[in-house]
Design an enzyme around this catalytic site. Structure first.
Site, PDB file in Angstrom:
ATOM      1  NE  ARG A   1       0.500  38.275  -3.213  1.00  0.00           N
ATOM      2  CZ  ARG A   1       0.649  38.674  -1.946  1.00  0.00           C
ATOM      3  NH1 ARG A   1       1.876  38.162  -1.680  1.00  0.00           N
ATOM      4  NH2 ARG A   1       0.075  39.799  -1.457  1.00  0.00           N
ATOM      5  CD  GLU A   2      -4.568  37.401  -4.339  1.00  0.00           C
ATOM      6  OE1 GLU A   2      -5.719  37.352  -4.600  1.00  0.00           O
ATOM      7  OE2 GLU A   2      -3.932  38.205  -3.793  1.00  0.00           O
TER       8      GLU A   2
ATOM      9  CG  ASP B   1      -5.170  40.529  -7.316  1.00  0.00           C
ATOM     10  OD1 ASP B   1      -5.304  39.795  -8.474  1.00  0.00           O
ATOM     11  OD2 ASP B   1      -4.706  40.037  -6.458  1.00  0.00           O
TER      12      ASP B   1
ATOM     13  CG  HIS C   1      -2.321  45.289  -5.774  1.00  0.00           C
ATOM     14  ND1 HIS C   1      -3.277  45.885  -5.215  1.00  0.00           N
ATOM     15  CD2 HIS C   1      -2.314  43.900  -5.534  1.00  0.00           C
ATOM     16  CE1 HIS C   1      -4.086  44.745  -4.815  1.00  0.00           C
ATOM     17  NE2 HIS C   1      -3.523  43.641  -4.909  1.00  0.00           N
TER      18      HIS C   1
ATOM     19  CD  GLU D   1      -1.087  43.161  -1.931  1.00  0.00           C
ATOM     20  OE1 GLU D   1      -2.119  42.652  -1.632  1.00  0.00           O
ATOM     21  OE2 GLU D   1       0.009  42.547  -2.335  1.00  0.00           O
TER      22      GLU D   1
ATOM     23  CD1 TRP E   1     -13.104  43.401  -2.859  1.00  0.00           C
ATOM     24  CD2 TRP E   1     -13.927  44.788  -1.295  1.00  0.00           C
ATOM     25  NE1 TRP E   1     -12.085  43.803  -2.508  1.00  0.00           N
ATOM     26  CE2 TRP E   1     -12.343  44.579  -1.220  1.00  0.00           C
ATOM     27  CE3 TRP E   1     -14.263  45.749  -0.391  1.00  0.00           C
ATOM     28  CZ2 TRP E   1     -11.484  45.013  -0.219  1.00  0.00           C
ATOM     29  CZ3 TRP E   1     -13.283  46.199   0.622  1.00  0.00           C
ATOM     30  CH2 TRP E   1     -12.000  45.971   0.596  1.00  0.00           C
TER      31      TRP E   1
ATOM     32  CG  ASP F   1      -8.380  44.966  -6.278  1.00  0.00           C
ATOM     33  OD1 ASP F   1      -9.138  44.317  -5.508  1.00  0.00           O
ATOM     34  OD2 ASP F   1      -7.060  45.046  -6.117  1.00  0.00           O
TER      35      ASP F   1
END
Length: 875
Positions: free
Chosen positions: A452-453, A448, A773, A756, A522, A460
């Site tokens: 940070r992730e 993504d 993102h 994002e 998702w 996605d």
């Protein structure tokens, strides 16, 4: 015939020729100028066996390996030629391939581990795992097979082996572990030879995901490898030693610290542990490896004060800086990476801090450090990776210039397949930003964000995969990721939110992420991504690999629809109507997600968002996925399943229309832009109501100051829906809009990748959320499909039949597109001078195209270069 097939491939690892499958699929580009392919012939030579020839009729430039599986360690050469019904082409160039070790019995090596890898400390370094061996003569062939629990690189006689990064890659390690094979004959020498593996935490036990969880798959590093040089086998096991490396801290998320002084006083190693870890038999990834994809000098180096500089890479990327001029022995340099500068011009990463679902506040930072040694060392931190445009470099006591620094972009080495340009520099810039955003998020898995992730969220990639296939060959990359998706999927069909699943949800059934993994839009990626691969490449392999996974997912969704109801629906009617067993509204759905707020909207609490009735969204996805699953079953020859899923899809469609559609007005229940986009794109509306729904969508856009209100799921579908329903003028107006929310508004505020949030950088210059993102970058599919006008026909797979239908607008005077389809290059280019419109199309062999001109003229054409002209209305 002198024409020659090109781009012959067996899905091998680029640059190494190592096979991923003992029965590979062969593919090629038919010869340029070939009117048709009616037959093909494959010639293969396996080791010292006599050459084999297989000839068959076929119009598709693809063939499944026609003989028994290729044995381990085999050397294979393959070539192909094709016939057009009259004569045979020349043979293609020989493709040289290597079969690795397919079975556990092929591995003579054992797992070895350093004795003390400090699993409890905060900062863990890398280890050097070593051995020596003697050689008399250099053999003609020498191969090293290697893998690790952790990230490794290996050197033979102090020379690094290969050019791939972050090996062995990211997977669900307790289910699937990949290995690499290297031809190392040129690195060996007579006499004493050394092998040194440098291994660090990597994804296996380093920080992972937004919560930065460590030791996800284990707390002990491991290496398994064997060198086969003629009759000599050097395998990991007892007798190898380990010592701390000069990399004293290594974490993929947090960064790397290297002390070059250690090289001067390296202590002798201690014996390794043998079989202290266990892992699956190594597999061979179908994906291209991670590589250093590009490098350049930074745009600028600005000294904020003596010994402190800001490096501007000029582009938001995943990768690192390579740094020389490290100073005098013992001097330290610190590099802090980020995406944004604060209003004072200093680096800030506050916008990347986050609160995890367990309430912990996670502070994000990417910091590399290096201490200079006595030599002229170069620092390149290959045991970490960063998402960044800017780097804050602390270099006390010396100056720093751009000549000291190389920006290195690092990501999966996908083969480029699509290029677009037009007369608008801003749209070209938007296309570049979306492309770079995708590139920054394909570091062995589709993530993504690269900061940070770094999680492989299903939603996605599910929505972006069709766009990615326009830009790159994503087949092997996607199939590798889908393997992790299947590894992480619950027995009841629920996938993880992201894969590889760093939360290990499958092993913690009460994890709060379990419900989120089952969200519509998702989880539907389990069907959407394999379907994208089939339609783009025409190869049903991914469909066959994922069939059980897809049917399990649909089974879960149908059970939820049948057995659960959202509380709001129960409040309206305690007794469910018969059609409501096909309404999917529980237990949880993200819904549209991240729709932009207007200035006068009150902020919603997370709790209110997560408890909303998202039945309109989820039931729409259930219908589309059932319809696609029916089509998948038909491709795989499962006629009964195709008929069964098609029938259930009709019942779900009926339920959606009963529950969420006003048959008098064509309005949907939610009455949002996203709802109409989904209804029109997914085919949820009776034909008679489509115009009314499209008109309502346009009205909502006008009522919102000609701005979009779509979010995560439908922003990429918005412009195609408008153009396909006769509102291309509105589509172009949104595409070229500025301010917030808009795509060009991101560029106006300095974006080089897609954000994002629509307002990733606010008017005051403060950043919010990730600035890399790719999901909103799905808008560029409109540039390919409608601006340039290239789209595959709905009944086609592998670009056998396509349409060229440009939809000019927005004041554009030219557009050009090149797409390397599985059947060869497709080129589209048009210009407009006043009312005169000219279109050039290159149609590859074995394909046919329908060309639709702006004046409505429709023409069918076969292979070759064609020019068309007409008169149009000006904007």
């Amino acid at each position: 015939m002198t024409r020659v097939p090109t781009r012959l491939s067996a899905g091998e690892q680029p640059g190494s020729g190592v096979l991923a499958d003992p029965a590979p699929t062969l593919s090629w580009f038919p010869p340029v100028g070939l009117p048709a392919q009616t037959a093909y012939e494959v010639q293969a030579h396996v080791d010292d066996l006599a050459p084999r020839v297989w000839r068959t009729t076929g119009t598709t430039p693809r063939a499944t390996w026609p003989w028994e599986p290729i044995p381990s360690r085999s050397h294979v050469t393959v070539r192909v030629r094709v016939a057009d019904g009259y004569e045979w082409s020349s043979w293609s160039e020989l493709l040289s391939l290597r079969a690795p070790l397919w079975k556990e019995g092929d591995w003579a090596s054992r797992w070895i581990s350093p004795r003390n890898t400090a699993s409890g400390v905060d900062d863990r370094g890398a280890w050097d795992v070593c051995t020596t061996f003697e050689l008399g003569e250099i053999p003609s062939s020498a191969w090293l097979y290697a893998t690790a629990l952790g990230v490794y690189e290996v050197a033979i006689n102090s020379v690094r082996v290969g050019d791939v990064e972050l090996t062995p890659g990211f997977s669900t390690y307790d289910e699937t572990l990949y290995a690499q094979a290297y031809n190392v004959a040129d690195l060996l020498r007579p006499g004493t030879n050394t092998i040194v593996f440098t291994v660090s935490d990597g994804w296996y036990r380093g920080r992972n995901g937004g919560r930065q969880v460590r030791d996800v798959w284990g707390d002990t590093l491991g290496v398994r490898a064997q060198l086969e040089a003629g009759d000599l086998v050097v395998a990991t096991g007892a007798g190898w030693t380990a010592r701390p490396s000069l990399i004293i801290r290594a974490d993929l998320m947090r960064g790397q610290a290297t002390d070059f002084r250690i090289r001067q006083s390296a202590a002798p190693g201690t014996p390794v542990l043998v079989d202290a870890v266990t892992a699956p038999t190594p597999s061979w990834s179908p994906a291209p490896p991670v590589r250093r994809a590009a490098q350049w000098r930074p745009r600028s180096v600005t000294e904020l004060r003596p010994g402190l500089s800001i490096v501007d890479a000029g582009q938001n990327v995943s990768g690192w800086l390579r740094l020389r001029n490290l100073g005098r022995p013992g001097e330290r340099t610190t590099l802090e990476y980020g995406e944004h500068l604060d209003p004072d011009g200093d680096l800030t990463t506050k916008h990347l801090d986050m609160t995890a679902y367990d309430g912990r506040r996670i502070t994000f930072g990417q910091v590399d450090e290096v201490a200079a040694g006595a030599g002229d060392e170069v620092f390149e931190p290959r045991h970490t990776i960063h998402g960044f445009r800017y780097v804050r470099v602390t270099h006390p006591g010396r100056s720093l210039s751009a000549d000291d620094i190389t920006v290195v972009a690092v990501h999966t080495g996908l083969d480029r397949r699509g290029w677009f340009e037009c007369s608008s520099p801003e749209l070209d810039e938007l296309h570049r930003a979306a492309d770079w955003s995708f590139r920054g998020n394909v570091v062995d898995v589709p993530t993504d964000c690269p900061t940070r992730e770094r999680s492989g969220w299903t939603g996605d990639y599910g929505l972006f995969a069709p766009v990615a296939a326009r830009l790159y060959d994503i087949d092997g990359f996607s199939r590798k990721w889908l393997r992790s998706v299947r590894d992480d999927q619950f027995d009841d069909g629920v996938p993880a939110m992201f894969s590889p699943d760093t939360e290990r949800t499958k092993h913690h059934p009460h994890h709060p992420g379990r419900r989120a993994g089952g969200s519509a839009g998702w989880g539907d990626a389990l069907i959407d991504v394999p379907w994208t691969l089939y339609t783009e490449y025409g190869d049903p392999k991914a469909l066959a690999e994922c069939w059980d996974s897809m049917t399990a997912w649909i089974g879960y969704a149908l059970r939820c629809a049948r057995e659960l109801r959202h509380p709001s629906r129960i409040d309206r009617s305690a007794e469910a109507a018969p059609h409501q067993e096909y309404v999917w509204d529980a237990p949880f759905h993200f819904g549209e997600w991240c729709e932009p707020r207007r200035a006068d909207d009150l902020p919603q609490s997370i709790a209110s968002v997560l408890t909303q009735d998202q039945g309109e969204v989820a039931t729409a996805y259930l219908h589309r996925s059932l319809s696609r699953l029916s089509a998948v079953a038909a491709v795989l020859g499962k006629a009964d399943a195709a008929e069964r899923y098609a029938a259930v899809a009709e019942r779900v469609l009926d339920a959606w229309q009963r529950e969420f559609l006003d048959h008098a007005t064509g309005h949907t229940a939610a009455d949002t832009q996203a709802g109409y986009v989904r209804a029109l794109s997914f085919g949820l509306l009776p034909e008679a109501l489509r115009p009314a729904a499209a008109d309502r969508l346009v009205t909502l856009i006008h009522e919102n100051d000609d701005r979009l209100t779509t979010g995560f799921l439908t922003s990429g579908l918005l412009l195609p829906v408008l153009a396909d329903t006769g509102h291309a003028d509105v589509a172009y107006r949104l595409l070229l809009r500025r301010g917030v929310p808009s795509w060009l508004g991101m560029l106006d505020r300095g974006a080089t990748t897609v954000w994002e949030e629509w307002e990733g950088v606010d008017r005051k210059g403060n950043a919010h959320g990730s600035l890399n993102h790719y999901s909103k970058g799905a808008v560029i599919e409109f540039l390919h499909r409608h601006v340039a006008g290239l789209r595959q026909h709905p009944s086609s797979a592998g670009w056998e039949y396509f349409t060229v239908h440009p939809v000019p607008g927005g004041g554009l005077t030219a557009a050009r597109l090149l797409h390397l389809s599985p059947r060869g290059p497709i080129e589209v280019g048009w210009t407009r001078d006043g009312r005169h419109f000219a279109l050039d199309v290159e149609i590859p062999p074995t394909t046919t195209a329908t060309v639709v001109l702006p004046d409505g003229t429709t023409l069918d054409r076969g292979p070759g270069r064609h020019r068309f002209t007409c008169e149009t209305n000006e904007d």
